[in-house]
Design a protein around this motif. Structure first.
Motif, mmCIF file in Angstrom:
data_model
loop_
_atom_site.group_PDB
_atom_site.id
_atom_site.type_symbol
_atom_site.label_atom_id
_atom_site.label_comp_id
_atom_site.label_asym_id
_atom_site.label_seq_id
_atom_site.Cartn_x
_atom_site.Cartn_y
_atom_site.Cartn_z
ATOM 1 N N VAL A 34 -21.182 -125.860 -23.658
ATOM 2 C CA VAL A 34 -21.547 -124.810 -22.697
ATOM 3 C C VAL A 34 -20.386 -124.504 -21.764
ATOM 4 N N GLU A 35 -19.744 -125.531 -21.276
ATOM 5 C CA GLU A 35 -18.661 -125.339 -20.309
ATOM 6 C C GLU A 35 -17.442 -124.672 -20.930
ATOM 7 N N ASN A 36 -17.343 -124.688 -22.242
ATOM 8 C CA ASN A 36 -16.197 -124.086 -22.931
ATOM 9 C C ASN A 36 -16.539 -122.770 -23.620
ATOM 10 N N ASP A 37 -17.749 -122.282 -23.416
ATOM 11 C CA ASP A 37 -18.151 -121.015 -24.033
ATOM 12 C C ASP A 37 -18.649 -120.077 -22.939
ATOM 13 N N PRO A 38 -17.890 -119.045 -22.606
ATOM 14 C CA PRO A 38 -18.276 -118.134 -21.517
ATOM 15 C C PRO A 38 -19.527 -117.315 -21.816
ATOM 16 N N ASN A 39 -19.975 -117.322 -23.053
ATOM 17 C CA ASN A 39 -21.152 -116.544 -23.434
ATOM 18 C C ASN A 39 -22.445 -117.356 -23.405
ATOM 19 N N LEU A 40 -22.345 -118.627 -22.998
ATOM 20 C CA LEU A 40 -23.518 -119.489 -22.953
ATOM 21 C C LEU A 40 -23.723 -120.053 -21.551
ATOM 22 N N GLU A 41 -24.978 -120.160 -21.160
ATOM 23 C CA GLU A 41 -25.374 -120.901 -19.965
ATOM 24 C C GLU A 41 -26.536 -121.799 -20.369
ATOM 25 N N ALA A 42 -26.707 -122.918 -19.676
ATOM 26 C CA ALA A 42 -27.761 -123.845 -20.094
ATOM 27 C C ALA A 42 -28.387 -124.576 -18.915
ATOM 28 N N TYR A 43 -29.603 -125.045 -19.171
ATOM 29 C CA TYR A 43 -30.395 -125.791 -18.194
ATOM 30 C C TYR A 43 -31.020 -126.957 -18.958
ATOM 31 N N PHE A 44 -30.606 -128.186 -18.625
ATOM 32 C CA PHE A 44 -31.083 -129.372 -19.334
ATOM 33 C C PHE A 44 -31.958 -130.234 -18.430
ATOM 34 N N TYR B 192 -28.707 -122.448 -30.421
ATOM 35 C CA TYR B 192 -28.019 -123.423 -29.569
ATOM 36 C C TYR B 192 -29.002 -124.350 -28.856
ATOM 37 N N ALA B 193 -30.165 -123.839 -28.483
ATOM 38 C CA ALA B 193 -31.154 -124.706 -27.833
ATOM 39 C C ALA B 193 -31.531 -125.867 -28.747
ATOM 40 N N THR B 194 -31.687 -125.578 -30.035
ATOM 41 C CA THR B 194 -31.993 -126.638 -31.010
ATOM 42 C C THR B 194 -30.799 -127.559 -31.211
ATOM 43 N N ALA B 195 -29.613 -126.982 -31.365
ATOM 44 C CA ALA B 195 -28.412 -127.795 -31.573
ATOM 45 C C ALA B 195 -28.193 -128.762 -30.417
ATOM 46 N N PHE B 196 -28.439 -128.309 -29.200
ATOM 47 C CA PHE B 196 -28.227 -129.168 -28.030
ATOM 48 C C PHE B 196 -29.227 -130.315 -27.991
ATOM 49 N N GLU C 87 -24.703 -120.103 -39.708
ATOM 50 C CA GLU C 87 -23.441 -120.671 -40.171
ATOM 51 C C GLU C 87 -22.438 -120.766 -39.022
ATOM 52 N N GLU C 88 -22.390 -119.724 -38.197
ATOM 53 C CA GLU C 88 -21.479 -119.711 -37.040
ATOM 54 C C GLU C 88 -21.799 -120.843 -36.066
ATOM 55 N N VAL C 89 -23.081 -120.988 -35.720
ATOM 56 C CA VAL C 89 -23.482 -122.024 -34.769
ATOM 57 C C VAL C 89 -23.307 -123.412 -35.370
ATOM 58 N N SER C 90 -23.545 -123.544 -36.662
ATOM 59 C CA SER C 90 -23.338 -124.832 -37.328
ATOM 60 C C SER C 90 -21.886 -125.280 -37.198
ATOM 61 N N LYS C 91 -20.970 -124.362 -37.408
ATOM 62 C CA LYS C 91 -19.548 -124.695 -37.296
ATOM 63 C C LYS C 91 -19.176 -125.066 -35.866
ATOM 64 N N LYS C 92 -19.687 -124.323 -34.900
ATOM 65 C CA LYS C 92 -19.326 -124.564 -33.503
ATOM 66 C C LYS C 92 -19.955 -125.835 -32.937
ATOM 67 N N THR C 93 -21.018 -126.333 -33.584
ATOM 68 C CA THR C 93 -21.688 -127.547 -33.102
ATOM 69 C C THR C 93 -21.460 -128.722 -34.046
ATOM 70 N N ASN C 94 -20.489 -128.572 -34.947
ATOM 71 C CA ASN C 94 -20.164 -129.637 -35.895
ATOM 72 C C ASN C 94 -21.395 -130.082 -36.687
ATOM 73 N N GLY C 95 -22.194 -129.110 -37.092
ATOM 74 C CA GLY C 95 -23.333 -129.399 -37.944
ATOM 75 C C GLY C 95 -24.584 -129.872 -37.233
ATOM 76 N N ALA C 96 -24.588 -129.856 -35.899
ATOM 77 C CA ALA C 96 -25.812 -130.245 -35.185
ATOM 78 C C ALA C 96 -26.923 -129.239 -35.474
ATOM 79 N N PHE C 97 -26.539 -127.969 -35.630
ATOM 80 C CA PHE C 97 -27.499 -126.976 -36.107
ATOM 81 C C PHE C 97 -27.284 -126.829 -37.603
#
Length: 335
Positions: A302-312, A286-290, A98-108
């Motif tokens: 990713v750039e606005n969340d200090p608790n996340l890092e990513a590699y695309f 988050y990997a799925t949401a992205f 639920e938390e990730v869904s809200k932060k990704t506007n429903g992408a997850f």
């Protein structure tokens, strides 16, 4: 489908474990669970092997969140069993989703299950796809349509179904890590289905190393064909990609990542999304949401969340693979 190269690295680490001083007492476990493979390496007090105990815990976890077990908590919820009460595993998973869904506007979105099944990537038989079917199923989709009230799941639409496959393996990794830590293991690497979390050092006294595969548009991969290798300590890494789980029909390729907003498989350049987080459940979601959002929207999160890092890894001009990674991720790459 989450895939990172671990097999070759685990084999190498197993050899080193056998050569390590006896005081280190590293133990190696492998097997199958949740229709995938697992690999664990850990330094154990007195050399005790926890495999049997861990497998009991993983079976207990599956009885909560596996849609392939008819009597699991999530399966009973999908069948609208009014007597089912959520267990701690389900509660933790649902609240994080639920938390990730809200932060990704429903992408997850865990309620995407009927669409995933319809497209042939879920836990039921593939349907004959039509715009009418998609429109009908979309009425059941939307994370806001399901609420946790006390110890019960309440649905707006009884036809809504939940699928935790894009987050539950990450939670299972965290569960195993917590179990090992609680039993005195000071160093460990835990991997289930390509989702991994590590702490401390390997049997050689070095930080754990994880390889990231180069995507192959034929759906194949080579354990020795790596895009990069990173150090991993007290972090979790989860990878989602469309390059291995897809099918081709009438000359068109259909990827397993379904966009909850449209009901159709995503069509963009992102091939692989690897996410670093403090726990594997968060990284997994988050990997799925992205993969749903695509490169540019994912980068902003990713750039606005200090608790996340990513590699695309994404398709550039002339179908050449391109790479983008966040600043924090860059520091972990082994040159």
């Amino acid at each position: 489908m989450k895939k990172i190269t671990l097999l070759a690295l685990f084999v190498g680490l197993l050899i080193m474990a056998g050569c390590a001083p006896k005081t280190q007492k590293y133990v190696y476990n492998e097997g199958t669970v949740y229709t995938t493979l697992y690999h664990f390496i850990y330094s154990s007090p007195n050399g005790k092997d926890f495999k049997d105990s861990i497998e009991l815990k993983m079976n207990e976890f599956g009885n909560s969140l596996s849609t392939f077990i008819p009597t699991s908590t999530i399966s009973r919820i999908n069948k609208n069993d009014s007597t089912v009460k959520v267990d701690p595993y389900f509660r933790k998973c649902f609240l994080k989703a639920e938390e990730v869904s809200k932060k990704t506007n429903g992408a997850f979105d865990m309620t995407v299950a009927p669409l995933v099944n319809a497209w042939g990537f879920g836990f039921t038989k593939k349907d004959s796809i039509s715009p009418g079917l998609i429109d009908s199923l979309m009425k059941t989709v939307g994370y806001q349509k399901v609420k946790l009230v006390g110890d019960k799941i309440v649905k707006e639409n009884p036809n809504t179904m939940l699928d935790a496959s894009a987050i539950s393996k990450g939670e299972a990794v965290d569960m195993v890590c917590d179990y090992l830590a609680s039993h005195g293991c000071k160093n460990y690497m835990v991997e289930i289905g390509g989702e991994v979390r590590a702490y401390g050092v390997n049997a050689k006294g070095e930080t754990w190393r994880i390889g990231i595969n180069k995507p192959n548009n034929k759906g194949l991969y080579d354990d020795n064909d790596l895009e990069d290798v990173i150090h991993l300590n007290d972090k979790a890494l989860a990878t989602s990609g469309n390059y291995r789980n897809f099918y081709v029909k009438d000359g068109k390729r259909y990827a397993h990542t379904i966009d909850p907003h449209t009901g159709y498989p995503v069509q963009h350049s992102l091939l692989s999304s690897s996410v670093l987080a403090n726990n594997c459940m968060t990284a997994d979601a988050y990997a799925t949401a992205f993969m749903v959002l695509g490169v540019e929207k994912a980068k902003k999160i990713v750039e606005n969340d200090p608790n996340l890092e990513a590699y695309f890894i994404y398709a550039g001009d002339n179908n050449m693979n391109m790479v983008w990674y966040s600043k924090g991720f860059k520091n972990l790459i082994i040159k």
